[in-house]
Design a protein around this motif. Sequence first.
Motif, short mmCIF file in Angstrom:
data_model
loop_
_atom_site.label_atom_id
_atom_site.label_comp_id
_atom_site.label_asym_id
_atom_site.label_seq_id
_atom_site.Cartn_x
_atom_site.Cartn_y
_atom_site.Cartn_z
N GLN A 183 45.96 85.78 9.80
CA GLN A 183 46.40 85.68 8.49
C GLN A 183 48.14 85.83 8.21
N ARG A 184 48.26 87.07 8.98
CA ARG A 184 49.69 87.28 8.72
C ARG A 184 50.71 86.13 9.45
N ALA A 185 50.14 85.38 10.59
CA ALA A 185 51.10 84.44 11.12
C ALA A 185 50.98 83.17 10.35
N GLU A 186 49.97 83.05 9.55
CA GLU A 186 49.82 81.83 8.75
C GLU A 186 50.78 81.75 7.82
N VAL A 187 50.96 83.14 7.11
CA VAL A 187 51.75 83.31 5.88
C VAL A 187 53.42 83.19 6.50
N ASP A 188 53.64 83.56 7.66
CA ASP A 188 54.74 83.54 8.44
C ASP A 188 55.14 82.00 8.35
N ARG A 189 54.07 81.05 8.85
CA ARG A 189 54.31 79.77 8.94
C ARG A 189 54.81 78.95 7.63
N ILE A 190 54.03 79.54 6.43
CA ILE A 190 54.33 78.78 5.31
C ILE A 190 55.44 79.12 4.75
N GLU A 191 56.14 80.38 5.24
CA GLU A 191 57.21 80.82 4.41
C GLU A 191 58.41 79.91 5.35
N ARG A 192 58.17 79.81 6.35
CA ARG A 192 59.04 78.94 7.15
C ARG A 192 59.06 77.44 6.81
N ASP A 193 57.91 76.93 6.42
CA ASP A 193 58.04 75.62 6.15
C ASP A 193 58.63 75.50 4.58
N ALA A 194 58.42 76.47 4.00
CA ALA A 194 58.86 76.49 2.39
C ALA A 194 60.55 76.60 2.52
N LEU A 195 60.89 77.25 3.70
CA LEU A 195 62.36 77.56 3.60
C LEU A 195 63.10 76.36 4.22
N ALA A 196 62.42 75.75 5.06
CA ALA A 196 62.99 74.30 5.68
C ALA A 196 62.85 73.22 4.56
N ALA A 197 61.62 73.15 3.73
CA ALA A 197 61.83 72.32 2.95
C ALA A 197 63.00 72.29 1.86
N ALA A 198 63.20 73.73 1.65
CA ALA A 198 64.09 73.93 0.41
C ALA A 198 65.58 73.43 1.09
N ARG A 199 65.78 73.87 2.04
CA ARG A 199 67.21 73.41 2.83
C ARG A 199 67.21 71.75 2.91
N THR A 200 66.25 71.15 3.06
CA THR A 200 66.20 69.70 3.40
C THR A 200 66.48 69.26 1.74
N ALA A 201 65.63 69.59 0.70
CA ALA A 201 66.08 69.30 -0.51
C ALA A 201 67.54 69.46 -1.06
#
Length: 456
Positions: A438-456
């Motif tokens: 579960q912790r690893a999945e949360v890490d993945r979501i945060e990384r994806d959200a950060l990447a999406a924010a940078r792209t936007a």
Amino acid sequence: MTDLRQPFPAPGAGASPERHPVQGTDARKRVAVGSSIGATIETYDFIGFGTAAALYFNEAFFPSRDPLSGTLLSFATLGIGFAVRPLGGIVGGYLGDRIGRKPVLVGSLLLMGIATVCIGLLPTYAQVGVWAGVLLTLVRVVQGLAFGAEWGGAILMTFEHAPWRKKGLYTGITQAGFPLGLLLANAAFLLSVPLGGTWAWRVPFLLSAVLIAVGIVIRLKVEESPEFTELKDEGEVAKNPLKDVLRDDWRNIVRAFCLRVAETAGYAVSVTFVLTYLREEELADRTLTLTALMTAAALGIIATTAWGALTDRVGRRPVYLLGTAITVAWGVPLFLVLNTGAAVAIVLAFIVSYTVCQNCLAGVQGAWFSELFSVKTRTSGASLAYQLSAVVSGFTPFVVVFLYDAAGWVGPALLFSAYGLCGFVAALVTRETWGPAQRAEVDRIERDALAAARTA
């Protein structure tokens, strides 16, 4: 589609960042503190009855030439409040899953406050005879119903507002309201000792009127659970959450029940009964006893929160296994330490019994129990399991008196260890809900959200 069985909306499965932000809602701290304050007040009221039952009520409401009979009747009245808690949990859980968590929080606190103030106004046996005990029992029933409805709403509100990574910490803050309430209740009883007579127990109950007024104001300002709001907006609120959880999730109810018994019934032996044991054996006076309990309660405020936070790092199950293992081992040593009659030893006994054996388990329950059930039936499931165990704990002091009369202190000691063993076995067979995956999945979501924010 969101998997509602996860401790948070399943990452990558349609979770809404607006509804379920990884860092929790903006109201997360306010909700946790508000729920904790409410839990403090209700514990002050409910647990204060236990202290009064152990120290005063056998004389005030159930006088008898046989002290044992008076003690048994006093504890039986205490137990009735625990016995009706499942009914309060059923009603509160059902309403919490049907109309929302917040209305249950406010209503339960108001009901508890009215009942508690009434206790402070009750006539004694010397004034109205057997009717004193009858009235005390009726008011205790109302207390039990209110307290049964309280826990699920408070914990679920905190849990569903909390950050995904820190649900153990935040629910631990709410659970810490219970040792704080215990501290305040016993402080009130300690300070009222010099008053003497019936005022020594009336004043602490009457003082709760002030606390209730403060609590109601705070709870009215608490926001509704975001997860319940989403269910309501989507028309997914369960029509009969109690029926659904009993049909689909009865195994988790049984597991949570056994987990909870180790904590709450263990408390009934190591604290509630020990208060009477110290008095009957003349090992400590009331002042020392209450001081020891207050010391443990003060430390318990920090301990409960810390145990909850630890589960966010190592998981729910390992912490519970540790706490129940210590409970199994502590039964006999507890009474050996008490029997020394030394003030320091008695204080130490209360600290171990409360901050480790009780707080360790309580600190885990808020997050673990919530994660075992789906959002639709979460309040019903968690509340039912939590409050059903109260029946066992409520009548444990009553049973312990018989064991003590038959086998001395060894009987209560072995019962305490048996409760710990029940919890240990239950922890082994209950699934982990917050681990590395579960912790690893949360890490993945945060990384994806950060990447999406940078792209936007």
